[in-house]
Design a protein around this motif. Structure first.
Motif, short mmCIF file in Angstrom:
data_model
loop_
_atom_site.label_atom_id
_atom_site.label_comp_id
_atom_site.label_asym_id
_atom_site.label_seq_id
_atom_site.Cartn_x
_atom_site.Cartn_y
_atom_site.Cartn_z
N CYS A 257 -0.30 6.62 -0.57
CA CYS A 257 0.52 5.93 0.42
C CYS A 257 -0.36 5.30 1.49
O CYS A 257 -1.33 5.91 1.96
CB CYS A 257 1.50 6.90 1.07
N ALA A 258 -0.01 4.08 1.90
CA ALA A 258 -0.68 3.39 3.01
C ALA A 258 0.32 2.44 3.66
O ALA A 258 1.26 1.97 3.01
CB ALA A 258 -1.90 2.61 2.51
N ALA A 259 0.12 2.18 4.94
CA ALA A 259 1.02 1.28 5.67
C ALA A 259 0.58 -0.17 5.48
O ALA A 259 -0.60 -0.48 5.42
CB ALA A 259 1.03 1.63 7.16
N ARG A 260 1.59 -1.04 5.38
CA ARG A 260 1.30 -2.46 5.23
C ARG A 260 0.69 -3.04 6.51
O ARG A 260 0.96 -2.57 7.60
CB ARG A 260 2.60 -3.22 4.90
N GLY A 261 -0.13 -4.07 6.33
CA GLY A 261 -0.72 -4.74 7.48
C GLY A 261 -1.84 -3.98 8.13
O GLY A 261 -2.16 -4.24 9.29
N THR A 262 -2.48 -3.06 7.40
CA THR A 262 -3.54 -2.23 7.98
C THR A 262 -4.86 -2.45 7.25
O THR A 262 -4.89 -2.79 6.06
CB THR A 262 -3.19 -0.73 7.90
N THR A 263 -5.95 -2.21 7.96
CA THR A 263 -7.26 -2.25 7.32
C THR A 263 -7.41 -1.08 6.35
O THR A 263 -8.19 -1.16 5.40
CB THR A 263 -8.37 -2.20 8.38
N LEU B 13 -5.19 -0.06 4.19
CA LEU B 13 -4.70 -0.54 2.89
C LEU B 13 -5.73 -1.43 2.22
O LEU B 13 -6.01 -1.29 1.02
CB LEU B 13 -3.38 -1.31 3.08
N GLU B 14 -6.34 -2.34 2.99
CA GLU B 14 -7.34 -3.24 2.42
C GLU B 14 -8.54 -2.46 1.88
O GLU B 14 -9.02 -2.73 0.77
CB GLU B 14 -7.79 -4.25 3.48
N ARG B 15 -9.03 -1.49 2.66
CA ARG B 15 -10.19 -0.72 2.20
C ARG B 15 -9.83 0.14 0.99
O ARG B 15 -10.65 0.31 0.08
CB ARG B 15 -10.74 0.15 3.33
N LEU B 16 -8.64 0.69 0.98
CA LEU B 16 -8.21 1.50 -0.15
C LEU B 16 -8.21 0.67 -1.44
O LEU B 16 -8.65 1.14 -2.50
CB LEU B 16 -6.81 2.06 0.13
N GLN B 17 -7.75 -0.56 -1.36
CA GLN B 17 -7.75 -1.44 -2.53
C GLN B 17 -9.16 -1.79 -2.97
O GLN B 17 -9.41 -1.99 -4.17
CB GLN B 17 -6.96 -2.71 -2.21
N GLN B 18 -10.08 -1.85 -2.02
CA GLN B 18 -11.47 -2.16 -2.35
C GLN B 18 -12.19 -0.96 -2.97
O GLN B 18 -12.88 -1.08 -3.98
CB GLN B 18 -12.22 -2.61 -1.10
N VAL B 19 -12.00 0.21 -2.36
CA VAL B 19 -12.74 1.40 -2.77
C VAL B 19 -12.18 2.01 -4.05
O VAL B 19 -12.94 2.47 -4.92
CB VAL B 19 -12.75 2.45 -1.63
N THR B 20 -10.85 2.03 -4.18
CA THR B 20 -10.22 2.64 -5.35
C THR B 20 -9.21 1.65 -5.96
O THR B 20 -8.00 1.83 -5.82
CB THR B 20 -9.51 3.95 -4.98
N PRO B 21 -9.69 0.61 -6.62
CA PRO B 21 -8.80 -0.42 -7.16
C PRO B 21 -7.84 0.10 -8.23
O PRO B 21 -6.83 -0.55 -8.51
CB PRO B 21 -9.76 -1.47 -7.73
N THR B 22 -8.11 1.27 -8.83
CA THR B 22 -7.22 1.80 -9.86
C THR B 22 -6.15 2.72 -9.30
O THR B 22 -5.33 3.26 -10.06
CB THR B 22 -8.03 2.56 -10.92
N ALA B 23 -6.14 2.93 -7.99
CA ALA B 23 -5.10 3.77 -7.39
C ALA B 23 -3.76 3.03 -7.44
O ALA B 23 -3.69 1.80 -7.35
CB ALA B 23 -5.45 4.11 -5.95
N ASP B 24 -2.69 3.80 -7.61
CA ASP B 24 -1.32 3.27 -7.58
C ASP B 24 -0.83 3.40 -6.14
O ASP B 24 -0.50 4.51 -5.69
CB ASP B 24 -0.45 4.07 -8.55
N ILE B 25 -0.79 2.30 -5.42
CA ILE B 25 -0.56 2.35 -3.97
C ILE B 25 0.90 2.07 -3.64
O ILE B 25 1.48 1.08 -4.10
CB ILE B 25 -1.47 1.35 -3.24
#
Length: 327
Positions: free
Chosen positions: A205-211, A213-225
């Motif tokens: 889970c991550a909140a929209r419009g946050t850094t 979320l962006e870093r999570l997508q970069q570091v763990t691109p295979t996570a289901d967010i």
């Protein structure tokens, strides 16, 4: 004849009861018990999986993003301060924040007042503006609409765990840095997830419009967010077992832990998050005024007192971040 009638009535009653029993028995036998998963919080949506993983922002494209305008000098003739004068004439400072971020900005259920470390920053600014820290009006914002609220002048400042970045500085202005957080991972105690490396294939889970979320997508691109409007929504879905973890700043995660002792923060930092007070880009006089307040609270102990009250679970009080000025 009478006995015959009684016998007929008894037969009818027995037949009726037998039919009811058979119907009831048949109903129970054919019924299936189902368990419905609790609904997701309003606005919760899976992050698109077919979008390219965002690349890290180029470093140095705006110099030091935490550099801000120098405070007004204490001596000499005061320069024009149109924004500050307008706020003083209004009689209150309008602050954008979130009331669901325990420890940083939240509504105390016992008193109904809004409290927290970010709230203390806003109160100190109001103290310097009016001589009264309570001259505040709060407007509740999600992480995703902080910049819009400033661009449309719906608020004077945003004090809401807002990370200073070069990309955001193209849209809004920032004060000097007033706190350095670190993005980490939150799980239920006993989870096999022990850090960012374990998030692949997991629902996070991550909140929209946050850094975050962006870093999570970069570091763990295979996570289901799963994205949500507020960080408090992440607490709900984690408690309901609808996600495996939450990833955000340690300040925010500490606030979630303070509400649920069965949660724990795990793993090393995924990256630093320098917080600044968000201000409308054209209001340079307000930027300088706010920086003057931040300089004061670094020196007079107010920053340390606020940290000790709200954030001591992160460890002993560090020194407040030093100001970096661009002029």
């Amino acid at each position: 004849m009478r006995r015959h009638r009684i016998a007929l009535v008894m037969i009818a009653v027995v037949s009726l009861l037998g039919g009811c029993a058979q119907s009831t028995s048949g109903h129970v036998g054919s019924a299936s018990i189902s368990h419905t998963e609790p609904p997701l919080p309003a606005g919760a949506t899976p992050a698109p999986t077919d979008r390219p993983t965002p690349a890290p922002a180029p470093e140095g494209d705006c110099g030091d993003p935490t550099a801000s305008l120098r405070p007004f000098p204490d001596a000499g003739t005061p320069p024009p301060m149109p924004t500050v004068d307008a706020i003083r004439a209004r009689g209150r400072l309008i602050v954008g924040l979130d009331t669901g971020s325990n420890l940083m900005s939240f509504r105390d259920p016992a008193t109904g007042t809004i409290q927290g470390f970010d709230v203390d920053m806003a109160r100190e600014i109001a103290r310097d503006l009016f001589g009264d820290p309570d001259r505040l009006e709060y407007r509740i914002l999600t992480s995703a609409n902080r910049e819009k609220a400033l661009q449309e002048s719906l608020v004077d400042i945003v004090a809401k765990t807002m990370t200073i970045t070069c990309e955001r500085r193209e849209k809004v202005a920032f004060s000097t840095q007033y706190f350095e957080a670190h993005q980490r991972v939150l799980v239920v105690k006993g989870s096999r997830i022990r850090g960012p490396a374990d998030l692949g294939g997991k629902r996070v889970c991550a909140a929209r419009g946050t850094t975050s979320l962006e870093r999570l997508q970069q570091v763990t691109p295979t996570a289901d967010i799963l994205t949500v409007p507020m960080w408090s929504d992440c607490l709900v879905v984690l408690q309901q077992g609808q996600v495996d973890a939450v990833s955000s700043d340690d300040t925010i995660l500490a606030g979630l832990v303070s509400q649920d002792p069965y949660l724990e923060i795990v793993g090393d930092s995924m990256g630093a998050e320098p917080y600044g007070i968000g201000i409308t880009r054209s209001n340079e006089d307000l930027v300088r005024f706010v920086n003057g307040t931040l300089e004061r609270i670094r020196l007079d102990g107010s920053w340390t007192r606020s940290y000790n009250q709200w954030l001591s679970m992160l460890g002993p009080s560090p020194a407040p971040p030093s100001a970096v000025y661009q002029d």
